[in-house]
Design a protein around this motif. Structure first.
Motif, PDB file in Angstrom:
ATOM      1  N   UNK A   1       0.846  -1.194   0.000  1.00  0.00           N
ATOM      2  CA  UNK A   1       0.000   0.000   0.000  1.00  0.00           C
ATOM      3  C   UNK A   1       0.876   1.236   0.000  1.00  0.00           C
ATOM      4  N   UNK A   2       1.750   1.329  -0.986  1.00  0.00           N
ATOM      5  CA  UNK A   2       2.785   2.382  -0.988  1.00  0.00           C
ATOM      6  C   UNK A   2       2.235   3.763  -1.274  1.00  0.00           C
ATOM      7  N   UNK A   3       0.988   3.868  -1.764  1.00  0.00           N
ATOM      8  CA  UNK A   3       0.425   5.186  -2.028  1.00  0.00           C
ATOM      9  C   UNK A   3       1.260   5.963  -3.033  1.00  0.00           C
TER      10      UNK A   3
ATOM     11  N   UNK B   1       3.972  -1.582  -3.705  1.00  0.00           N
ATOM     12  CA  UNK B   1       2.798  -2.190  -4.328  1.00  0.00           C
ATOM     13  C   UNK B   1       1.557  -1.423  -3.902  1.00  0.00           C
ATOM     14  N   UNK B   2       0.715  -1.085  -4.867  1.00  0.00           N
ATOM     15  CA  UNK B   2      -0.550  -0.422  -4.562  1.00  0.00           C
ATOM     16  C   UNK B   2      -1.573  -0.822  -5.614  1.00  0.00           C
ATOM     17  N   UNK B   3      -2.820  -0.925  -5.201  1.00  0.00           N
ATOM     18  CA  UNK B   3      -3.877  -1.317  -6.131  1.00  0.00           C
ATOM     19  C   UNK B   3      -4.387  -0.144  -6.960  1.00  0.00           C
ATOM     20  N   UNK B   4      -4.071   1.085  -6.532  1.00  0.00           N
ATOM     21  CA  UNK B   4      -4.628   2.278  -7.169  1.00  0.00           C
ATOM     22  C   UNK B   4      -3.708   2.822  -8.262  1.00  0.00           C
ATOM     23  N   UNK B   5      -4.151   2.842  -9.522  1.00  0.00           N
ATOM     24  CA  UNK B   5      -3.328   3.452 -10.563  1.00  0.00           C
ATOM     25  C   UNK B   5      -3.149   4.952 -10.369  1.00  0.00           C
ATOM     26  N   UNK B   6      -4.100   5.607  -9.732  1.00  0.00           N
ATOM     27  CA  UNK B   6      -3.962   7.045  -9.473  1.00  0.00           C
ATOM     28  C   UNK B   6      -2.829   7.292  -8.483  1.00  0.00           C
ATOM     29  N   UNK B   7      -2.790   6.509  -7.417  1.00  0.00           N
ATOM     30  CA  UNK B   7      -1.691   6.637  -6.453  1.00  0.00           C
ATOM     31  C   UNK B   7      -0.344   6.397  -7.145  1.00  0.00           C
ATOM     32  N   UNK B   8      -0.262   5.337  -7.922  1.00  0.00           N
ATOM     33  CA  UNK B   8       1.007   4.981  -8.538  1.00  0.00           C
ATOM     34  C   UNK B   8       1.428   5.974  -9.610  1.00  0.00           C
ATOM     35  N   UNK B   9       0.465   6.584 -10.284  1.00  0.00           N
ATOM     36  CA  UNK B   9       0.817   7.606 -11.255  1.00  0.00           C
ATOM     37  C   UNK B   9       1.513   8.781 -10.563  1.00  0.00           C
TER      38      UNK B   9
ATOM     39  N   UNK C   1       4.710  -1.272  -8.408  1.00  0.00           N
ATOM     40  CA  UNK C   1       3.883  -2.300  -9.015  1.00  0.00           C
ATOM     41  C   UNK C   1       2.415  -2.042  -8.697  1.00  0.00           C
ATOM     42  N   UNK C   2       1.564  -2.066  -9.731  1.00  0.00           N
ATOM     43  CA  UNK C   2       0.124  -2.004  -9.492  1.00  0.00           C
ATOM     44  C   UNK C   2      -0.390  -3.428  -9.342  1.00  0.00           C
ATOM     45  N   UNK C   3      -0.892  -3.747  -8.147  1.00  0.00           N
ATOM     46  CA  UNK C   3      -1.369  -5.103  -7.898  1.00  0.00           C
ATOM     47  C   UNK C   3      -2.157  -5.125  -6.608  1.00  0.00           C
ATOM     48  N   UNK C   4      -3.031  -6.116  -6.486  1.00  0.00           N
ATOM     49  CA  UNK C   4      -3.624  -6.452  -5.203  1.00  0.00           C
ATOM     50  C   UNK C   4      -2.515  -7.028  -4.328  1.00  0.00           C
ATOM     51  N   UNK C   5      -2.423  -6.568  -3.094  1.00  0.00           N
ATOM     52  CA  UNK C   5      -1.297  -6.940  -2.240  1.00  0.00           C
ATOM     53  C   UNK C   5      -1.216  -8.442  -2.008  1.00  0.00           C
ATOM     54  N   UNK C   6      -2.343  -9.070  -1.701  1.00  0.00           N
ATOM     55  CA  UNK C   6      -2.316 -10.504  -1.433  1.00  0.00           C
ATOM     56  C   UNK C   6      -1.914 -11.292  -2.679  1.00  0.00           C
TER      57      UNK C   6
END
Length: 222
Positions: A57-59, A77-85, A100-105
């Motif tokens: 959840x790196x935000x 790793x974060x699920x949100x493309x907006x955060x990763x952008x 990395x964009x991914x579900x953590x689990x």
């Protein structure tokens, strides 16, 4: 329950950008708490230069970027493309940083490369069932590696799975995600139950003159 990607994309739009420098004039730094320039540093992770470390959840990437600057291979790793952008725009050229964009689990279960430490700052550890995420993290930690995470302390009497609300527009209902809250001693018991050792959990008080809500900080070893 709200789709996780939608929820964290919405949350991202409400979060301010990290300041250009902190109070010490540093361009990168590690912050475990909700208060600026407060609390312990990355020393909780007990890493050496060159170690691999995972931010769940790196935000927007500030903590992971700091570890990369310090000589680690930092995977955020974060699920949100907006955060990763936002993370890519500010930190994308940082040597040693991988986003990395991914579900953590899913990320934890699909790989097998070990990490010297895994951490979550108001991130995945707060919003995942510990009976599921703790074993998955332990599988990816090297022997003796550190798991550390921070989040708000539990409200007295409100433990286990809770509803957490993410505000939207004035005329829209909030988005709802699940979170898990426990007292420090209960976190220590949960960690030991899943094979962790050297467990420590405590609430760090807010800085003087600030709101009274502290920060729960938890540390354990695989």
């Amino acid at each position: 329950m709200t789709d996780a990607t939608t929820a964290w994309n919405t949350y991202s739009s409400q979060r301010p950008e990290r300041r250009p420098v902190n109070a010490a004039g540093e361009a990168t730094w590690f912050n475990w708490t909700q208060y600026t320039d407060h609390g312990p540093d990355a020393g909780l992770l007990d890493l050496q230069s060159g170690d691999r470390v995972l931010d769940l959840g790196c935000g927007k990437g500030g903590n992971a970027a700091h570890l990369a600057v310090q000589g680690m291979t930092a995977v955020g790793v974060d699920i949100s493309p907006v955060q990763l952008r936002a993370a890519e725009e500010r930190w994308g050229n940082t040597p040693g940083l991988q986003l990395r964009q991914a579900d953590a689990l899913s990320y934890l279960r699909e790989g097998d490369d070990p990490f010297g430490a895994v951490y979550s700052v108001y991130g995945v550890m707060w919003f995942s069932d510990p009976s599921v995420v703790l074993p998955a993290i332990r599988e990816r930690l090297r022997c003796g590696g550190v798991l550390a995470f921070s989040q708000r302390p539990a409200v007295e009497g409100c433990y286990g799975c809770q509803a957490s609300y993410i505000s939207r527009g004035e005329d829209e209902d909030p988005l709802i995600v699940k979170r898990w809250d426990y007292e420090p001693e209960d976190w220590e018991c949960l960690l030991r139950k899943h094979g962790y050792t050297n467990t420590r959990a405590a609430v760090l008080g807010a800085p003087p003159g600030r709101r009274k809500i502290g920060t729960l900080i938890v540390q354990a070893r695989a």
